[in-house]
Design a protein around this motif. Sequence first.
Motif, short mmCIF file in Angstrom:
data_model
loop_
_atom_site.label_atom_id
_atom_site.label_comp_id
_atom_site.label_asym_id
_atom_site.label_seq_id
_atom_site.Cartn_x
_atom_site.Cartn_y
_atom_site.Cartn_z
N GLY A 49 0.71 -1.11 -0.05
CA GLY A 49 0.13 0.00 0.10
C GLY A 49 0.79 1.35 -0.12
N ILE A 50 0.48 2.26 -0.73
CA ILE A 50 0.99 3.61 -0.72
C ILE A 50 0.16 4.57 -0.35
CG2 ILE A 50 2.31 5.43 -2.19
CD1 ILE A 50 3.58 2.80 -3.64
N ASN A 76 3.30 -4.10 3.32
CA ASN A 76 3.96 -3.01 3.41
C ASN A 76 3.26 -1.81 3.16
OD1 ASN A 76 6.64 -4.63 3.42
ND2 ASN A 76 5.74 -5.15 1.59
N TYR A 77 3.43 -0.62 3.69
CA TYR A 77 2.67 0.79 3.63
C TYR A 77 3.85 1.71 3.46
CZ TYR A 77 -0.79 4.25 3.94
OH TYR A 77 -1.47 5.59 3.82
N ASP A 78 3.77 2.62 2.56
CA ASP A 78 4.54 3.60 2.24
C ASP A 78 3.83 5.03 2.42
OD1 ASP A 78 6.66 5.18 1.67
OD2 ASP A 78 7.19 4.53 -0.18
N LYS A 87 -2.35 7.88 -7.14
CA LYS A 87 -1.73 7.65 -8.48
C LYS A 87 -1.13 6.38 -8.55
CE LYS A 87 -0.62 12.65 -9.01
NZ LYS A 87 0.41 13.77 -8.98
N SER A 88 -0.34 5.77 -7.48
CA SER A 88 0.08 4.35 -7.50
C SER A 88 -0.93 3.17 -7.90
CB SER A 88 1.07 4.17 -6.36
OG SER A 88 1.94 5.33 -6.31
N ALA A 93 0.88 0.34 -9.14
CA ALA A 93 2.10 0.13 -8.74
C ALA A 93 1.75 -0.41 -7.00
CB ALA A 93 2.75 1.17 -8.68
N ALA A 94 0.57 -0.16 -6.53
CA ALA A 94 0.07 -0.27 -5.18
C ALA A 94 -1.12 -1.33 -5.09
CB ALA A 94 -0.03 0.67 -4.33
N ASP A 95 -1.47 -2.38 -4.20
CA ASP A 95 -2.32 -3.12 -4.10
C ASP A 95 -3.52 -2.41 -3.56
OD1 ASP A 95 -1.04 -5.43 -5.32
OD2 ASP A 95 -0.20 -5.48 -3.38
#
Length: 369
Positions: A49-50, A76-78, A87-88, A93-95
Motif C-alpha cells: 500500500g502507498i 508494506n505501507y509507504d 496515483k500508484s 504500482a500499489a495493491d
Amino acid sequence: MKLSRIAQLGAVAAVAVLALAGCASNEGGAPSTSAPASDAPKLSGTLNGIGSSAQGAAQTAWIAGIQTANNGLTINYDPQGSGAGRKSFISGAADFAGSDAALKDEELAGTFALCKPGTKAIDLPVYISPIAVAYNVPGVKDLKLDAETIAKIFSGKVTKWNDPAIAALNSGASLPDATITVVHRSDDSGTTQNFTDYLAQNAPDAWTAPAAQTFPFQVGDAAKGTSGVVAAAKNAQNSITYVDESGIGTSGLQVAQLKVGDSFNKISAEGAAKVVADSPLVSGRAANDLAIQINRKDTQAGAWPLVLVSYVIACQNYTDAAKAALVSGYVQYIASDAAQQTAATQAGSAPLSADLAKKVSAAAASINK
C-alpha cells in the motif's frame, strides 16, 4: 478461505497489539507474541500500500497486529502522501491506496490497472482524525482562532502575530510583534484537501481558492508529508501549520482552539467523530463506495469540523483473486472494533461508529463477490 473468520482473526490480533509499540514490516517487523487460535485460518501473501502520511501511524499498528497473528503475511505501507497513493493504485504500482480524500469523479471515470476491466475502485473509510492548527510561538498558549483569521493567515493577508484580527480573538494574550511563518504541505495532500475545504466553506470571503489537494498560495515554507511540516514548524519560531493531530506527538507544538458557532472548542477525536456521524455519504457513488460528504459547518457542542476521513481505496473486483482475498480480509480486520481501538490508542484517531464500521466491513467482504 472464509473472510468472516479472517475478520475475527484480525480482531484478536488487534487486541494483542495494544501492548506493542507497533512497527510495520517495512520498519523492522513486529514481535510475534499473539498467536491466534490453532483452528483460525491463516493469511499468506504480500500486500503493498502507498498513501496518506496521516494514516501512517494507524497503518503501523494495524499491520503489526495482523502480522503478529499471520506469520506468512507481509503488508508494506509507504506513507508518501494521499496523491501519490491514489496515483500508484491507479497505475497498479500499489495493491491499495491510503487517502485522506476520496477518489475524484474524474479518477473514477478512468481505468484502474489492478481492477477487472469495466469495474471501478471503491472508497472505504477506515480512519477519522481531527486536523490541528498547530503553532510554535514562545509564550503563547491557548491561542484562539476562527476560520476567517486562519484563512487570512494561510493566504498571506495576516502576517504578524499581533495583528488586530488575532488580538481580537485573544483578549489579554501577549502576542509578539513577530512575522508569522506559515508552513504548508509541498506534496499532493489529502490533509490539504480537507483543510482548504474547511476554509472555502467557512471563510469564502477570506479564502478565495477552491478546495484542493495542492496548497494554492505562494506563502511561507513548504514541507513534504505530516512529519515534514511538523519538523519545519518545530524548527521555525513563530510558525504555524496544519497537520493531522497524530503527527504532533512530542514535537512541543501547541494546538489552537477553533471557533465553532459561538464557542471556542478544543481539538478532540470525539469532536471529529461527532461531525462525521452527522455527515452523509457522497451521492451518486456505487453501492459499496462509502465516500463521506463532511459537514464542515457542524456547530454542535464540542464539534471539530476541521476533520479528515481517511480511506483505503481498493478494487471492487481485482483481476487477481488471491490479492482480492487479502485486501478484503485486511480491510475487514481494520474495521473491527479492536483494530479501531488500537488506532485510537496508537494514533489518537476516533474509532468508526458501529454503523459505519459495519458498512465498511460489508463493503470489504463484497470485494470479488
